[in-house]
Design a protein around this motif. Sequence first.
Motif, PDB file in Angstrom:
ATOM      1  N   MET A 176      10.568 -67.465   3.750  1.00 20.24           N
ATOM      2  CA  MET A 176      10.534 -68.761   4.415  1.00 20.24           C
ATOM      3  C   MET A 176      11.909 -68.680   5.241  1.00 20.24           C
ATOM      4  N   LEU A 177      13.014 -68.142   4.887  1.00 20.99           N
ATOM      5  CA  LEU A 177      14.388 -68.124   5.547  1.00 20.99           C
ATOM      6  C   LEU A 177      14.159 -67.243   6.917  1.00 20.99           C
ATOM      7  N   LEU A 178      13.670 -65.902   6.384  1.00 20.67           N
ATOM      8  CA  LEU A 178      13.469 -64.969   7.620  1.00 20.67           C
ATOM      9  C   LEU A 178      12.580 -65.417   8.416  1.00 20.67           C
ATOM     10  N   ALA A 179      11.263 -66.117   8.102  1.00 18.66           N
ATOM     11  CA  ALA A 179      10.478 -66.508   9.209  1.00 18.66           C
ATOM     12  C   ALA A 179      10.961 -67.683  10.212  1.00 18.66           C
ATOM     13  N   ALA A 180      12.053 -68.244   9.549  1.00 12.44           N
ATOM     14  CA  ALA A 180      12.419 -69.510  10.229  1.00 12.44           C
ATOM     15  C   ALA A 180      13.701 -69.068  11.246  1.00 12.44           C
ATOM     16  N   VAL A 181      13.894 -67.848  11.398  1.00  7.48           N
ATOM     17  CA  VAL A 181      14.945 -67.405  12.361  1.00  7.48           C
ATOM     18  C   VAL A 181      14.129 -66.605  13.316  1.00  7.48           C
ATOM     19  N   PRO A 182      14.495 -66.920  14.675  1.00  4.25           N
ATOM     20  CA  PRO A 182      13.784 -66.647  15.922  1.00  4.25           C
ATOM     21  C   PRO A 182      14.336 -65.033  16.090  1.00  4.25           C
ATOM     22  N   MET A 183      13.400 -64.297  16.334  1.00  4.21           N
ATOM     23  CA  MET A 183      13.584 -62.804  16.261  1.00  4.21           C
ATOM     24  C   MET A 183      14.635 -62.517  16.992  1.00  4.21           C
ATOM     25  N   PHE A 184      14.938 -63.118  18.277  1.00  2.28           N
ATOM     26  CA  PHE A 184      16.269 -62.470  19.065  1.00  2.28           C
ATOM     27  C   PHE A 184      17.634 -62.544  18.093  1.00  2.28           C
ATOM     28  N   ALA A 185      17.463 -63.946  17.518  1.00  4.12           N
ATOM     29  CA  ALA A 185      18.645 -64.039  16.556  1.00  4.12           C
ATOM     30  C   ALA A 185      18.804 -62.928  15.648  1.00  4.12           C
ATOM     31  N   THR A 186      17.754 -62.588  14.744  1.00  6.67           N
ATOM     32  CA  THR A 186      17.611 -61.500  13.913  1.00  6.67           C
ATOM     33  C   THR A 186      18.148 -60.349  14.592  1.00  6.67           C
ATOM     34  N   GLY A 187      17.624 -60.132  15.613  1.00  5.86           N
ATOM     35  CA  GLY A 187      18.067 -58.829  16.609  1.00  5.86           C
ATOM     36  C   GLY A 187      19.288 -58.702  16.633  1.00  5.86           C
ATOM     37  N   VAL A 188      19.855 -59.620  17.221  1.00  7.01           N
ATOM     38  CA  VAL A 188      21.591 -59.832  17.517  1.00  7.01           C
ATOM     39  C   VAL A 188      22.147 -59.687  16.324  1.00  7.01           C
ATOM     40  N   LEU A 189      21.946 -60.244  15.337  1.00 10.94           N
ATOM     41  CA  LEU A 189      22.674 -60.030  13.925  1.00 10.94           C
ATOM     42  C   LEU A 189      22.492 -58.711  13.478  1.00 10.94           C
ATOM     43  N   LEU A 190      21.336 -58.069  13.385  1.00 10.24           N
ATOM     44  CA  LEU A 190      21.261 -56.605  13.097  1.00 10.24           C
ATOM     45  C   LEU A 190      21.914 -55.832  13.803  1.00 10.24           C
ATOM     46  N   ALA A 191      22.137 -56.009  15.024  1.00 10.08           N
ATOM     47  CA  ALA A 191      22.607 -55.156  16.258  1.00 10.08           C
ATOM     48  C   ALA A 191      24.256 -55.312  15.931  1.00 10.08           C
ATOM     49  N   LEU A 192      24.674 -56.457  15.528  1.00 13.66           N
ATOM     50  CA  LEU A 192      26.157 -56.599  15.266  1.00 13.66           C
ATOM     51  C   LEU A 192      26.471 -55.924  14.059  1.00 13.66           C
ATOM     52  N   VAL A 193      25.604 -55.996  13.054  1.00 13.70           N
ATOM     53  CA  VAL A 193      25.865 -55.543  11.627  1.00 13.70           C
ATOM     54  C   VAL A 193      25.858 -53.934  11.633  1.00 13.70           C
ATOM     55  N   PHE A 194      24.675 -53.396  12.048  1.00 16.16           N
ATOM     56  CA  PHE A 194      24.495 -51.852  11.791  1.00 16.16           C
ATOM     57  C   PHE A 194      25.073 -51.273  13.035  1.00 16.16           C
ATOM     58  N   ALA A 195      25.183 -51.679  14.315  1.00 16.55           N
ATOM     59  CA  ALA A 195      25.477 -50.779  15.353  1.00 16.55           C
ATOM     60  C   ALA A 195      26.937 -50.897  15.747  1.00 16.55           C
ATOM     61  N   VAL A 196      27.517 -52.229  15.762  1.00 15.37           N
ATOM     62  CA  VAL A 196      28.860 -52.680  16.156  1.00 15.37           C
ATOM     63  C   VAL A 196      29.788 -52.382  14.643  1.00 15.37           C
ATOM     64  N   TRP A 197      29.460 -53.018  13.678  1.00  9.40           N
ATOM     65  CA  TRP A 197      30.327 -53.025  12.520  1.00  9.40           C
ATOM     66  C   TRP A 197      30.274 -51.611  11.694  1.00  9.40           C
ATOM     67  N   LEU A 198      29.085 -51.238  11.526  1.00 10.78           N
ATOM     68  CA  LEU A 198      28.803 -49.978  10.708  1.00 10.78           C
ATOM     69  C   LEU A 198      28.736 -48.784  11.470  1.00 10.78           C
ATOM     70  N   GLY A 199      28.321 -49.083  12.792  1.00 11.26           N
ATOM     71  CA  GLY A 199      28.047 -47.839  13.709  1.00 11.26           C
ATOM     72  C   GLY A 199      27.012 -46.946  13.307  1.00 11.26           C
ATOM     73  N   TRP A 200      26.231 -47.053  12.610  1.00 14.39           N
ATOM     74  CA  TRP A 200      25.084 -46.363  12.231  1.00 14.39           C
ATOM     75  C   TRP A 200      24.148 -46.112  13.300  1.00 14.39           C
ATOM     76  N   LEU A 201      23.769 -46.920  14.188  1.00  3.44           N
ATOM     77  CA  LEU A 201      22.730 -46.848  14.821  1.00  3.44           C
ATOM     78  C   LEU A 201      23.059 -47.478  16.345  1.00  3.44           C
ATOM     79  N   PRO A 202      22.465 -46.763  17.393  1.00  4.64           N
ATOM     80  CA  PRO A 202      22.914 -47.307  18.661  1.00  4.64           C
ATOM     81  C   PRO A 202      22.438 -48.699  18.840  1.00  4.64           C
ATOM     82  N   ALA A 203      23.318 -49.550  19.551  1.00  5.22           N
ATOM     83  CA  ALA A 203      23.076 -50.997  19.605  1.00  5.22           C
ATOM     84  C   ALA A 203      21.955 -51.263  20.972  1.00  5.22           C
ATOM     85  N   LEU A 204      22.106 -50.180  21.693  1.00  4.29           N
ATOM     86  CA  LEU A 204      21.035 -50.338  23.005  1.00  4.29           C
ATOM     87  C   LEU A 204      20.190 -49.023  22.803  1.00  4.29           C
TER      88      LEU A 204
END
Lengths: 263, 317
Positions: free
Chosen positions: B139-167
């Motif tokens: 219910m929580l995941l479905a209530a967050v619009p996908m662009f917000a989820t995407g931006v959050l994932l980019a911030l955590v995995f690309a910017v902070w952890l640097g595991w994956l390309p943000a773009l």
Amino acid sequence: MTARTATLAGGAVLAGAVALLALAGPLLAPHDPDAPVGAPFAPDGVLGTDALGRDVLSRLLHGGSAVVGLSLAALVAAEAVGIAIGLACAWWRGPLAGLALRGVDLLLAVPPLLVLAALAAGLGGGSLMLVGATVLALVPSLVRLVYVAASGLVAQPWIEAALLAGERPQALLRRELLPNLAGPLAADAGVRLLGAVFLVSSAAFLGFGPAPPAADWGLMIAENVEGIEDQPLAVLAPAALIAAWAIGLNLVGDELARRAIGR
Amino acid sequence: VSVAWFVAGRLAGAIMVLVAVAALVFAAVELLPGDAVRARLGPEATAAQVEAERDRLGLDRPGAERFADWLAGALRGDLGISTSSGRPVVELVSPAATSSLALAAAVLALLAPLALGLGVACGRRPGGRLDRAVLACSMLLAAVPMFATGVLLALVFAVWLGWLPALSLLDPGRPALAQPQTLVLPAVTVVAGSLAYAARVVRGGAVEAFAAPHVEAARLRGVPERIVVWRHAVPGLAPVALQALALVAAALVTGLVVVEVVFAYPGLGALLQTSVAGRDGPVVVAVTVLGAGAVLLANLVADVATRLLVPRLRTAG
């Protein structure tokens, strides 16, 4: 039961707080939302500055009208249109009703965001187009819902009895049919509003809605994503508000729906 | 024979709907009085220049005639000329469609097993601890619009952890599937946004499947639980799983458009966004019709496969 009530209250508080912020925000903003106050992506002020050096907090306080206001306006308009068409189709069956339902099925086949993109390309962006496209996205499934629910009611013997007793159809529809539909419609309204919020905020994010100088939560995310490394708050704050509004609505809508089915 | 007729009928129906959708989209993009030519040429263009451009594009002919021309061209594989770049629309759309298909394949490869596994696990014990936990999370995941989820994932995995390309800076010389690191974040974002719904549909079917008499009979005969689950209950879920796919198809198309923009992934969604901004009518029509066609196709495949998989429906005239 108490957990359920707590869910409902929590959702209402969350959604209410975001709505209040969107409404009263412009009065509280410390700066002009469109005027630069410092360097781009600088940590000045409470939430820092955005890509053009404008105050993020002020833009946040000014930027809720689309996600909160336009989605609510679209819901109200869609309910009015959808209920009218659905009731009319259930009451006056016939070729015109069949045609209307065909049109509804056609619109149901296209993802709403694509309809919105087509309208944005034809008309240009803007709030009016955004509300219109959102209404167009909400109405088809609402017509289906009202049509199915009302068709069951129209076949009831008490309707025929009331007609034979000389009731006018319009009065019967308004006074007898509509109150009977209130339960299912209320249960559905929360989910439907959530759909409107998704569509409006996604459209703003994609640039199909409010035009750039305007302060808007969805647009803010798109504008500031390039500076996410230096100034994550410029992106996280609007995203959190959209998510809080959506989660609050989802909690309230889900609980209302459960109560309406009586579980 | 009946199956062939059924497929032919459904196919004809889907094609008719697609043509009607194309007409609607064409009308919205090309016939509404939004003055796209003026918007594209800019405020400096004189009235004569606007008129000349309208003439050149043939915009003053009747709408029905223009749609008929567009449809005839589309059937030959000619989707018109992009008004902003001057290139054939097909040249712009086909590489973008290939990229989008690669992303869609990655999404389905993640989504299908997850939705099926979660749905079955929850449906085995409805109301159990796992069921309630998954319901709350979804219910929580479905209530967050996908662009917000995407931006959050980019911030955590690309910017902070640097595991994956943000773009997703795809190398255009190589196929998208050969560059999987660019697919991960967009695909995970779409799956996070649509898993809840898909799993719920499967769960509904699983609850019914586990309550079915033949499953109970197998349990009473002492068949091991593992075999009860995988041999007796799960095979009956295929139609439900297909319906779940058809139900999430529209959400997947919408999600792909959004995440392609979030991660600058060069697919149809990103093309749609830039074309709407540039008021490039022919490209918008082509991409929108393709998206609607994909949803129709998913529904068609689900309908036909359900018909083939359920013997009762297969033999029912």
